[in-house]
Design an enzyme around this catalytic site. Structure first.
Site, PDB file in Angstrom:
ATOM      1  N   LYS A 228       4.951  -1.876   8.213  1.00 48.50           N
ATOM      2  CA  LYS A 228       5.892  -0.914   7.643  1.00 48.50           C
ATOM      3  C   LYS A 228       7.272  -1.516   7.757  1.00 48.50           C
ATOM      4  CE  LYS A 228       6.992   3.990   7.871  1.00 48.50           C
ATOM      5  NZ  LYS A 228       6.594   5.263   8.473  1.00 48.50           N
TER       6      LYS A 228
ATOM      7  N   GLY B 141      11.469   2.292   3.048  1.00 46.59           N
ATOM      8  CA  GLY B 141      11.077   0.910   2.817  1.00 46.59           C
ATOM      9  C   GLY B 141       9.652   0.829   2.279  1.00 46.59           C
TER      10      GLY B 141
ATOM     11  N   ILE C 285       0.800  -1.214   0.000  1.00 47.02           N
ATOM     12  CA  ILE C 285       0.000   0.000   0.000  1.00 47.02           C
ATOM     13  C   ILE C 285       0.836   1.269   0.000  1.00 47.02           C
ATOM     14  CG2 ILE C 285      -2.198  -0.869   0.925  1.00 47.02           C
ATOM     15  CD1 ILE C 285      -1.269  -0.256   3.702  1.00 47.02           C
TER      16      ILE C 285
ATOM     17  N   VAL D 242       5.317  -0.348   2.727  1.00 45.48           N
ATOM     18  CA  VAL D 242       4.187  -0.611   3.621  1.00 45.48           C
ATOM     19  C   VAL D 242       3.255  -1.635   2.973  1.00 45.48           C
ATOM     20  CG1 VAL D 242       2.317   0.389   4.983  1.00 45.48           C
ATOM     21  CG2 VAL D 242       4.307   1.777   4.428  1.00 45.48           C
TER      22      VAL D 242
ATOM     23  N   ASP E 151       5.000  16.811   9.696  1.00 48.09           N
ATOM     24  CA  ASP E 151       4.667  16.476   8.309  1.00 48.09           C
ATOM     25  C   ASP E 151       3.176  16.192   8.167  1.00 48.09           C
ATOM     26  OD1 ASP E 151       5.179  16.091   5.616  1.00 48.09           O
ATOM     27  OD2 ASP E 151       5.679  13.969   5.860  1.00 48.09           O
TER      28      ASP E 151
END
Lengths: 279, 291
Positions: B36, B19, B13, B21, B130
């Site tokens: 994750k 990396g 996804i 998910v 963020d």
């Protein structure tokens, strides 16, 4: 590191009861007395301090690393992982968590072996055998054993907040007392603000500072709570005073149960446990 | 046993520099989770600092409006963080409501939860840094959860400068764009304000194309700041004179918000970071208390 202590994992999961600490000290009782274990903790706190100072780390990082070390061996036998490997691993992990950038692992290992050959040469006759991959593997055990609770609240911040009204002399001595408490278990069993107050109280008595004593009498925290912590710190000083590190440590280390190293060189100690009932 | 066997991977996804998910299912409980997975490619760093940061913070942030870290797994040089799975993010939600708009009651509910989660972070001295619709997750019960703390950090560590590259451009406050490196909770409040307006209109409030354009769009909307409204602004590293813009009437820009909503929005969108409302105060605003 910062944050609200009362909502933290430190408070929620990692204030350890005194009974549990005693259980920890008695875990290796076949070969080590409770005092032996306490002396080992003093010795390794000194070792971690030296490792941190040689790597020019802030005291906060050193303190966090020492707490990791204590958490691990209160809940696990010395047999599970060699503390000479765990000590640099705690420094490695703490330096990342406290955001001073990771220490290059090869340098950490070099510092470790040179300390063992110099300042701590009384403790080990052979060389430091571990390689970077051992530290990296050990880092995972440590993380897992602590249930990923990495943020440790230290008494330094509350100390500086409280001592604003008490003057630099009282603060300075209290700061040293707090550094010393890393050699006993109060940091596991009591909230950091109480340790800070206790160190300030001891320091005010030492300096016979009347102003500070008056400040304490106006606090809303019961003085009994503070002196309870002070008692433990005084016990540490008593043990420490009668402890001849260079003479006693070789014998204690000799009796200390150790993991076996396998031929492949990977860690083969009995798998460390996650604290039951702490999740 | 490989701990990863506990989960059956369903689909990828997301993908980032850190990396990948995956959506996955716990084989025992059938529960759906998000995995994750961090790459551990640098031989010498051990567990990457970014992963450690996320683990550290998520352990301290247990709140209904913050996505929950359930487990941390490691096997064959990989580190996997297991999060609760949440069906949708706000970005896709708004996308699918472009034609109909979002019901004002829902906007209020989402904004309240966003501020709740944020107030909790800020009380812990943690900045998200963020915030954007992609990082706000919505479950089927209408619960909103803050996610992706990979860039977050505790803010009173004794480090002054943070990277300028944090915070997606559109949600980035003017103080950061001008090179102010002393971040406080106000950085998240600005982003929350932009998201508030975007929920009400289904359009990004300030879609700048680069940093210069972003600043221009900001000052065209809220008016140019001056030394009077923002002492010290002219000394900021990237200050350039963008003076003369009057503030736009906000009701024209976000017509679907009522008067109290607009008042709350403007309290988020103050150029001077020290004038911005706090999450705690915002929760007590009339917009939420009046019906």
């Amino acid at each position: 590191m910062a944050g609200n202590f009362w909502k933290s994992s430190h408070y929620g999961q990692w204030i350890i009861s005194e009974e549990r600490v005693l259980e920890g000290h008695e875990r290796d009782s076949k070969s080590l007395s409770v005092d032996d274990v306490k002396k080992l903790h003093i010795f390794f706190a000194n070792f971690i301090q030296a490792l941190g100072e040689t790597n020019k780390l802030r005291q906060q990082v050193i303190a966090t690393a020492t707490v990791y070390f204590k958490r691990f061996y209160i809940l696990n036998s010395f047999k599970s992982i060699d503390p000479f490997l765990m000590a640099p691993t705690c420094i490695f992990l703490a330096s990342k968590v406290e955001e001073c950038g990771p220490i290059p692992i090869q340098r950490l290992i070099t510092v470790c072996s040179s300390l063992i050959k110099s300042k701590f040469n009384f403790a080990m006759t052979n060389d430091f055998l571990y390689r970077p991959q051992h530290v990296l593997e050990c880092e995972f055990y440590l993380l897992e054993m602590m249930d990923c609770c990495l943020i440790v609240h230290q008494p330094y911040r509350p100390l500086t907040t409280y001592s604003e009204s008490l003057g630099p002399e009282v603060l300075n001595t209290a700061w040293h007392i707090i550094n010393d408490t890393l050699r006993c278990d109060v940091i596991l069993t009591h909230p950091p603000y109480l340790i800070a107050l206790s160190a300030l109280h001891m320091s005010s008595v030492i300096h016979n500072n009347e102003n500070a004593m008056k400040w304490f009498s106006e606090l809303t925290i019961s003085i009994e709570k503070i002196t309870q912590v002070s008692q433990q710190i005084i016990q540490l000083y008593e043990l420490w005073r009668g402890f001849d590190e260079k003479k006693e440590i070789p014998g204690i280390l000799f009796r200390m149960p150790r993991p076996r190293m396998s031929h492949s060189g990977s860690l083969s100690g009995s798998r460390c446990s996650t604290p039951s009932g702490m999740r | 046993m490989n701990p990863m066997n506990k989960y059956e991977k369903l689909e990828k996804i997301g993908e980032g520099t850190y990396g990948t998910v995956f959506k996955a299912k716990n084989r025992q409980t059938q529960e759906i989770v998000a995995l994750k997975r961090y790459r551990l490619d640098t031989e010498d760093e051990g567990i990457p600092s970014s992963a450690l940061r996320e683990i550290c913070l998520m352990k301290e942030l247990k709140h209904q409006n913050i996505v929950r870290l359930q487990d941390v797994l490691h096997s064959d040089r990989r580190l996997t963080l297991v999060f609760e799975y949440v069906d949708q993010d706000l970005f896709h939600y708004l996308e699918s409501h472009k034609n109909t708009g979002v019901n004002p009651t829902k906007v209020k509910k989402f904004m309240y939860q966003l501020l709740k989660g944020l107030a909790f972070c800020h009380a812990q001295n943690i900045l998200h840094r963020d915030l954007k619709p992609q990082n706000l997750l919505l479950n089927a019960n209408g619960e909103l959860k803050l996610a992706d703390f990979g860039l977050a950090r505790v803010f009173n560590v004794p480090l002054q400068s943070y990277s300028n590259e944090v915070v997606t451009l559109w949600y980035r406050p003017p103080d950061v764009l001008l090179g102010n490196k002393r971040y406080t909770t106000s950085i998240d409040i600005w982003s929350a304000g932009c998201i508030f307006a975007e929920m009400a209109t289904c359009e990004p409030l300030l879609p700048g194309i680069d940093e210069e354009d972003q600043l221009l769009k900001i000052f065209q909307l809220v008016g140019s700041p001056t030394e009077d409204s923002w002492p010290g602004i002219t000394r900021l590293p990237r200050y350039s004179n963008i003076s003369g813009f009057p503030p736009k009437p906000i009701a024209n820009v976000v017509p679907s918000l009522n008067t109290t909503g607009l008042d709350l929005l403007l309290k988020h969108l103050k150029s001077n970071p020290s004038h911005r409302i706090s999450a705690e105060e915002a929760l007590l605003h009339e917009y939420f208390t009046s019906s």
